[in-house]
Design a protein around this motif. Structure first.
Motif, PDB file in Angstrom:
ATOM      1  N   ALA A  84       0.827  -1.205   0.000  1.00  0.00           N
ATOM      2  CA  ALA A  84       0.000   0.000   0.000  1.00  0.00           C
ATOM      3  C   ALA A  84       0.861   1.254   0.000  1.00  0.00           C
ATOM      4  O   ALA A  84       0.558   2.239  -0.693  1.00  0.00           O
ATOM      5  N   LYS A  85       1.957   1.243   0.761  1.00  0.00           N
ATOM      6  CA  LYS A  85       2.839   2.409   0.797  1.00  0.00           C
ATOM      7  C   LYS A  85       3.518   2.633  -0.545  1.00  0.00           C
ATOM      8  O   LYS A  85       3.656   3.781  -0.992  1.00  0.00           O
ATOM      9  N   LEU A  86       3.928   1.551  -1.195  1.00  0.00           N
ATOM     10  CA  LEU A  86       4.602   1.711  -2.487  1.00  0.00           C
ATOM     11  C   LEU A  86       3.653   2.266  -3.541  1.00  0.00           C
ATOM     12  O   LEU A  86       4.083   2.992  -4.443  1.00  0.00           O
ATOM     13  N   ARG A  87       2.378   1.936  -3.449  1.00  0.00           N
ATOM     14  CA  ARG A  87       1.413   2.469  -4.416  1.00  0.00           C
ATOM     15  C   ARG A  87       1.234   3.973  -4.265  1.00  0.00           C
ATOM     16  O   ARG A  87       0.807   4.643  -5.197  1.00  0.00           O
ATOM     17  N   GLU A  88       1.552   4.501  -3.088  1.00  0.00           N
ATOM     18  CA  GLU A  88       1.419   5.939  -2.864  1.00  0.00           C
ATOM     19  C   GLU A  88       2.570   6.728  -3.497  1.00  0.00           C
ATOM     20  O   GLU A  88       2.489   7.945  -3.611  1.00  0.00           O
ATOM     21  N   ARG A  89       3.652   6.040  -3.861  1.00  0.00           N
ATOM     22  CA  ARG A  89       4.829   6.738  -4.382  1.00  0.00           C
ATOM     23  C   ARG A  89       4.575   7.262  -5.787  1.00  0.00           C
ATOM     24  O   ARG A  89       3.724   6.758  -6.519  1.00  0.00           O
ATOM     25  N   GLN A  90       5.344   8.263  -6.180  1.00  0.00           N
ATOM     26  CA  GLN A  90       5.306   8.789  -7.538  1.00  0.00           C
ATOM     27  C   GLN A  90       6.413   8.113  -8.340  1.00  0.00           C
ATOM     28  O   GLN A  90       7.575   8.135  -7.943  1.00  0.00           O
ATOM     29  N   TRP A  91       6.038   7.517  -9.461  1.00  0.00           N
ATOM     30  CA  TRP A  91       6.979   6.763 -10.261  1.00  0.00           C
ATOM     31  C   TRP A  91       7.356   7.540 -11.513  1.00  0.00           C
ATOM     32  O   TRP A  91       6.602   8.383 -11.996  1.00  0.00           O
ATOM     33  N   THR A  92       8.536   7.203 -12.021  1.00  0.00           N
ATOM     34  CA  THR A  92       9.034   7.907 -13.197  1.00  0.00           C
ATOM     35  C   THR A  92       8.096   7.726 -14.385  1.00  0.00           C
ATOM     36  O   THR A  92       7.793   8.664 -15.116  1.00  0.00           O
ATOM     37  N   HIS A  93       7.613   6.521 -14.576  1.00  0.00           N
ATOM     38  CA  HIS A  93       6.693   6.221 -15.664  1.00  0.00           C
ATOM     39  C   HIS A  93       5.582   5.326 -15.131  1.00  0.00           C
ATOM     40  O   HIS A  93       5.812   4.485 -14.271  1.00  0.00           O
ATOM     41  N   GLN A  94       4.379   5.515 -15.648  1.00  0.00           N
ATOM     42  CA  GLN A  94       3.259   4.682 -15.233  1.00  0.00           C
ATOM     43  C   GLN A  94       3.505   3.218 -15.591  1.00  0.00           C
ATOM     44  O   GLN A  94       3.120   2.317 -14.850  1.00  0.00           O
ATOM     45  N   ARG A  95       4.185   2.994 -16.691  1.00  0.00           N
ATOM     46  CA  ARG A  95       4.498   1.624 -17.082  1.00  0.00           C
ATOM     47  C   ARG A  95       5.439   0.984 -16.056  1.00  0.00           C
ATOM     48  O   ARG A  95       5.328  -0.204 -15.754  1.00  0.00           O
ATOM     49  N   THR A  96       6.361   1.791 -15.528  1.00  0.00           N
ATOM     50  CA  THR A  96       7.271   1.274 -14.502  1.00  0.00           C
ATOM     51  C   THR A  96       6.508   0.895 -13.255  1.00  0.00           C
ATOM     52  O   THR A  96       6.747  -0.155 -12.654  1.00  0.00           O
ATOM     53  N   LEU A  97       5.576   1.760 -12.824  1.00  0.00           N
ATOM     54  CA  LEU A  97       4.751   1.460 -11.660  1.00  0.00           C
ATOM     55  C   LEU A  97       4.013   0.141 -11.856  1.00  0.00           C
ATOM     56  O   LEU A  97       4.009  -0.718 -10.969  1.00  0.00           O
ATOM     57  N   GLN A  98       3.411  -0.015 -13.020  1.00  0.00           N
ATOM     58  CA  GLN A  98       2.652  -1.233 -13.274  1.00  0.00           C
ATOM     59  C   GLN A  98       3.557  -2.465 -13.252  1.00  0.00           C
ATOM     60  O   GLN A  98       3.214  -3.490 -12.668  1.00  0.00           O
ATOM     61  N   PRO A 108      16.597  -2.151  -5.458  1.00  0.00           N
ATOM     62  CA  PRO A 108      17.075  -1.738  -6.792  1.00  0.00           C
ATOM     63  C   PRO A 108      15.943  -1.378  -7.739  1.00  0.00           C
ATOM     64  O   PRO A 108      16.074  -0.466  -8.561  1.00  0.00           O
ATOM     65  N   ARG A 109      14.811  -2.074  -7.652  1.00  0.00           N
ATOM     66  CA  ARG A 109      13.688  -1.793  -8.556  1.00  0.00           C
ATOM     67  C   ARG A 109      12.938  -0.542  -8.124  1.00  0.00           C
ATOM     68  O   ARG A 109      12.331   0.128  -8.951  1.00  0.00           O
ATOM     69  N   ILE A 110      12.947  -0.250  -6.840  1.00  0.00           N
ATOM     70  CA  ILE A 110      12.151   0.863  -6.333  1.00  0.00           C
ATOM     71  C   ILE A 110      12.926   2.170  -6.376  1.00  0.00           C
ATOM     72  O   ILE A 110      12.482   3.169  -6.951  1.00  0.00           O
ATOM     73  N   TYR A 111      14.132   2.177  -5.788  1.00  0.00           N
ATOM     74  CA  TYR A 111      14.841   3.435  -5.589  1.00  0.00           C
ATOM     75  C   TYR A 111      15.252   4.082  -6.903  1.00  0.00           C
ATOM     76  O   TYR A 111      15.314   5.305  -7.004  1.00  0.00           O
ATOM     77  N   SER A 112      15.531   3.249  -7.912  1.00  0.00           N
ATOM     78  CA  SER A 112      15.968   3.817  -9.185  1.00  0.00           C
ATOM     79  C   SER A 112      14.805   4.247 -10.069  1.00  0.00           C
ATOM     80  O   SER A 112      15.009   4.935 -11.072  1.00  0.00           O
ATOM     81  N   GLN A 113      13.574   3.867  -9.729  1.00  0.00           N
ATOM     82  CA  GLN A 113      12.433   4.129 -10.604  1.00  0.00           C
ATOM     83  C   GLN A 113      11.396   5.071  -9.993  1.00  0.00           C
ATOM     84  O   GLN A 113      10.396   5.345 -10.639  1.00  0.00           O
ATOM     85  N   SER A 114      11.607   5.528  -8.767  1.00  0.00           N
ATOM     86  CA  SER A 114      10.614   6.385  -8.127  1.00  0.00           C
ATOM     87  C   SER A 114      11.249   7.698  -7.695  1.00  0.00           C
ATOM     88  O   SER A 114      12.175   7.719  -6.887  1.00  0.00           O
ATOM     89  N   GLU A 115      10.732   8.791  -8.260  1.00  0.00           N
ATOM     90  CA  GLU A 115      11.261  10.114  -7.920  1.00  0.00           C
ATOM     91  C   GLU A 115      10.962  10.459  -6.470  1.00  0.00           C
ATOM     92  O   GLU A 115      11.803  10.996  -5.756  1.00  0.00           O
ATOM     93  N   SER A 116       9.760  10.155  -6.010  1.00  0.00           N
ATOM     94  CA  SER A 116       9.385  10.530  -4.645  1.00  0.00           C
ATOM     95  C   SER A 116      10.166   9.737  -3.616  1.00  0.00           C
ATOM     96  O   SER A 116      10.472  10.235  -2.533  1.00  0.00           O
ATOM     97  N   VAL A 117      10.515   8.499  -3.939  1.00  0.00           N
ATOM     98  CA  VAL A 117      11.314   7.693  -3.013  1.00  0.00           C
ATOM     99  C   VAL A 117      12.700   8.308  -2.857  1.00  0.00           C
ATOM    100  O   VAL A 117      13.203   8.467  -1.743  1.00  0.00           O
ATOM    101  N   ARG A 118      13.327   8.673  -3.962  1.00  0.00           N
ATOM    102  CA  ARG A 118      14.652   9.289  -3.881  1.00  0.00           C
ATOM    103  C   ARG A 118      14.586  10.615  -3.139  1.00  0.00           C
ATOM    104  O   ARG A 118      15.459  10.916  -2.320  1.00  0.00           O
TER     105      ARG A 118
END
Length: 809
Positions: A523-537, A680-690
């Motif tokens: 649930a927390k990861l779904r709240e993050r902002q991702w670089t691309h919607q395809r990446t989130l999916q 590795p999959r999360i930190y490099s692909q989510s702007e809000s996480v970084r």
């Protein structure tokens, strides 16, 4: 007044404490706005009736302005009364929820009583909580090797921190076991140490364990602890064993047995591999394709003589500075075994010469990998032609019995040049060397066997080996005897220890905690902002495809199966009279000698080696993964996210603990470990996480007045800051979700749920997990409490400006 009473008293309990529990059901007003307070409604009706009685003549006249204002006033007043009633109801429900929290049933199980004692020893966060949570682990309890001196500064600017700093006692202990004047017990327990300690408690229990296999494990462990019997026996058991492997020229009773027969005996029965190692495993090329076929593996041995790799010549060589101390080591060993001065010099010299010749072709894995010398598939027939001095088919059939081995079977060789180089050396020393009559190859094998059995011999051998290690600058702190004995028990009896651990882990409670943590994490990861919607999916599909569960090994045998599996194993047990002896075994005279004969650790250890070696071929035949009872970190296998049982011993977890304690401790660790798996999959692909990681780390440096670190270390620190900050939020949210499903929880030491959650987290972080922890537990607690309205106001110890900085993360 007790902490529990303070929380239940409305005059002393801050209203924000109510946010620490799941929000109660709120009675919302009628969305249409027509529902009004009954008294206001009757007043409005009476007013309208009075107006109607004034006569028909006023019917067509305009209503006076004061009457319109009066009706508007009554309408607004009614709304105010309605809002006050709803707010009052909410306040009442919150207070009742608070009172239920503060009056939670105390947990009085033995595990909870021990946990309560640990909490008291750690410091009570309910007394002056801002000072507790904003200082390093409550009171600067850390030993020097954790860096507690720098970390105990607290959050600057808070008056309570300044006033309490001088009152904290100075801790200057050495931090080692048995040290005087300081810490008498090491506080920083690694997860595996905690697991080993729990297994120790099981094996040392005075209660009889269920099943004969469990009792055999207990008997072996107790004989290992009985060092007095080992010292009494001295070297005689080893000298008797030498005769079973063909004798030795040093003892004057050498039978000059067949070389291959002696080599097979050492490898099969005593887990000793003087010239090469044998084990089983998969081929990395097959593993990449999902194949689990296993092969016999042949590798270079662990040579006893210290060597170093020469990158210029690409060869191993003996260290010149180690020759003298290593020669002294060999001579002392030989003197302990009864060799004369002249004989010990001859045999030590031949041992060093033979070892040096073998070392020439030994190479580190990185060099062999670059040359393609790892995992080379070779048939046993071809191996025989490459290295004829060893009877390979006979060796492999004996060591891996009852596995059927044929000459055309493929094996994996990890240093074929070494194997080819080894064979002529054996032939030279066996047949043509001028010292062949004194048995140089037998001396080489006997000293390798001695090295294997040093743990079961008297202290002279161990002290001699340690002196060489000190001379080479490699001396490490010796492990306590109990820890060594638990590890040795697990070498051959790991299915028994796995069974004992599985019996004591509450599968239902542990599985429920794992699910709540995992769903809170997704649930927390779904709240993050991702670089691309395809990446989130893509990322979320991968994560949500995982099935989290407690890892229960497939070979978790029943009690009856274990008894049958180890039916032929008979360990000599310690005499029961030994348990009645007060203190040490020193002055008990003849009784101690009799007990030593009844419980020989040497004979038990030899039998354990044979048992462990005989189980090597089992995974090869059954095509199953070997169970690692000491696994203490989550891992992914296929589509399963497996949390091993080894993560759930006390004090991390217990089914009788309050859930707040379990979620604050092991819940945080599980969330942190899962995020590390996915990082590795999360930190490099989510702007809000970084951005969140950078923000949290910057605030930590600012609030604790630490110096910023540059480069890759700062990048890693920011990642770890995000992981730990997120893991604590995930664990807290998971606990709140569990409370919604099961509102009742117990308490320890009179602490409310939220305080107990954070106390457990702080204790686990300070005492039990010496991994990379750039963020102090106190900072994480204050950071989470500043951003999320889940904590008592007394724990929100930052200034308004500091809170605003953290709220921006």
């Amino acid at each position: 007044m007790s902490p529990m009473e303070l929380e239940s008293d409305p005059s002393t309990q801050p209203t924000s404490e109510t946010a620490s529990e799941p929000p109660p059901l709120v009675l919302n007003p009628d969305p249409s706005g027509t529902q009004q307070h009954p008294h206001l409604q009757s007043e409005i009706q009476m007013s309208e009736a009075g107006l109607a009685d004034n006569g028909v003549e006023h019917r067509h006249r305009a209503k006076p302005a004061w009457m319109n204002r009066w009706r508007l006033f009554l309408f607004i007043l009614g709304l105010l009364f309605l809002c006050a009633a709803v707010l009052g109801l909410i306040y009442y429900r919150h207070q009742r929820n608070n009172q239920r929290n503060s009056q939670a049933t105390p947990c009085l199980s033995p595990a909870c009583l021990r946990a309560s004692a640990r909490l008291v020893a750690s410091g009570d966060p309910s007394t002056q909580p801002c000072s507790y949570f904003s200082s390093r682990c409550g009171s600067g309890r850390l030993s020097p090797d954790r860096g507690g001196g720098q970390g105990a500064r607290g959050l600057p600017g808070h008056p309570q921190v300044q006033s309490e700093k001088a009152a904290l006692p100075e801790r200057t202990g050495t931090g080692h076991e048995g040290g005087g004047g300081g810490l008498t017990e090491r506080k920083l327990l690694h997860r595996k140490t905690v697991l080993l300690q729990y297994l120790r408690e099981i094996l040392e229990s005075k209660d009889r364990l269920n099943g004969s296999a469990a009792e055999k494990a207990k008997a072996f462990y107790n004989s290992c602890l009985d060092t007095a019997s080992v010292e009494t026996a001295g070297v005689e058991p080893f000298l008797a064993l030498i005769q079973k492997v063909g004798g030795w020229a040093v003892s004057g009773q050498w039978k000059q047995a067949d070389f291959n027969s002696t080599l097979i005996l050492l490898m099969r029965d005593y887990n000793t591999f003087p010239f090469f190692k044998l084990y089983m495993g998969t081929d990395p090329r097959d593993t990449a394709n999902g194949t689990l076929k296993r092969y016999i593996q042949i590798d270079q041995p662990n040579l006893l003589i210290p060597i170093e790799w020469n990158s210029r010549t690409n060869k191993s060589q003996v260290k010149a500075q180690t020759l003298r101390p290593f020669l002294a080591l060999c001579q002392r060993y030989l003197s302990f075994l009864g060799a004369t001065a002249g004989s010990s010099m001859i045999h030590a010299g031949t041992f060093m010469s033979l070892s040096s010749e073998l070392a020439v072709s030994a190479a580190p894995p990185r060099y062999r990998r670059a040359r393609g010398q790892l995992s080379q598939r070779v048939s046993i027939r071809e191996l025989q032609s490459r290295a004829p001095a060893v009877d390979w088919l006979r060796c492999l059939q004996a060591v891996f019995h009852p596995l059927r081995v044929a000459a055309d079977d493929l094996v994996l060789v990890h240093n074929l040049p070494y194997i080819a180089h080894m064979s002529p050396i054996i032939g030279k020393w066996l047949n043509k060397h001028e010292l062949s009559s004194s048995g140089p190859l037998q001396t080489y094998m006997v000293l390798n066997l001695l090295h294997t059995l040093i743990p079961a011999l008297d202290a002279r051998f161990y002290d001699t080996a340690r002196n060489l290690s000190v001379a080479l600058g490699n001396a490490d702190k010796a492990a306590p005897r109990w820890k060594y004995c638990v590890l040795e028990t697990g070498r051959g009896l790991d299915p028994v220890l796995t069974h004992l651990l599985g019996e004591r882990v509450a599968h239902r409670e542990a599985g429920e905690l794992i699910l709540y943590i995992f769903y809170s994490l997704t649930a927390k990861l779904r709240e993050r902002q991702w670089t691309h919607q395809r990446t989130l999916q893509s990322v979320m599909e991968k994560i949500e495809s995982l099935v989290p569960r407690l890892w229960i090994p497939k070979e978790l045998h029943s009690e009856a199966e274990l008894d049958l599996l180890f039916a032929k194993v008979v360990f000599e047990q310690i005499n029961p009279l030994l348990d009645a002896l007060p203190g040490s075994h020193v002055s008990c005279g003849l009784l101690c000698f009799q007990v030593s004969l009844n419980g020989s650790f040497f004979s038990n250890y030899v039998q354990l080696l044979s048992l462990w070696q005989s189980r090597r071929s089992k995974p090869l035949m059954e095509q199953t993964e070997k169970t690692d009872i000491l696994s203490v970190s989550p891992f992914v296998l296929d589509n399963k996210l497996l949390i091993p049982m080894g993560m759930f011993p006390p004090p991390f977890f217990h089914p009788t603990y309050p859930r707040a304690m379990n979620y604050g401790g092991i819940g945080f660790l599980i969330a942190k470990d899962i995020l590390h798996l996915l990082l590795p999959r999360i930190y490099s692909q989510s702007e809000s996480v970084r951005a969140e990681g950078e923000c949290v780390w910057a605030n930590f440096l600012n609030l604790t007045e630490k110096d910023s670190r540059a480069g890759a270390s700062q990048w890693k620190a920011q990642q770890e800051a995000w992981v730990q900050y997120s893991a604590l939020q995930i664990a807290l949210q998971a606990y709140h979700q569990s409370l919604k499903q099961h509102p009742a929880d117990t308490s320890i030491s009179g602490l409310s749920y939220t305080r107990l959650f954070f106390s457990s987290f702080s204790q686990i972080s300070c005492d039990s997990d010496p991994e990379f922890m750039p963020l102090e537990p106190s900072f994480l607690i204050t950071a989470v409490c500043s951003k999320f309205n889940m904590c008592p106001s007394s724990l929100q110890c930052l200034s308004k400006a500091q809170q605003r900085l953290l709220q921006n993360c």
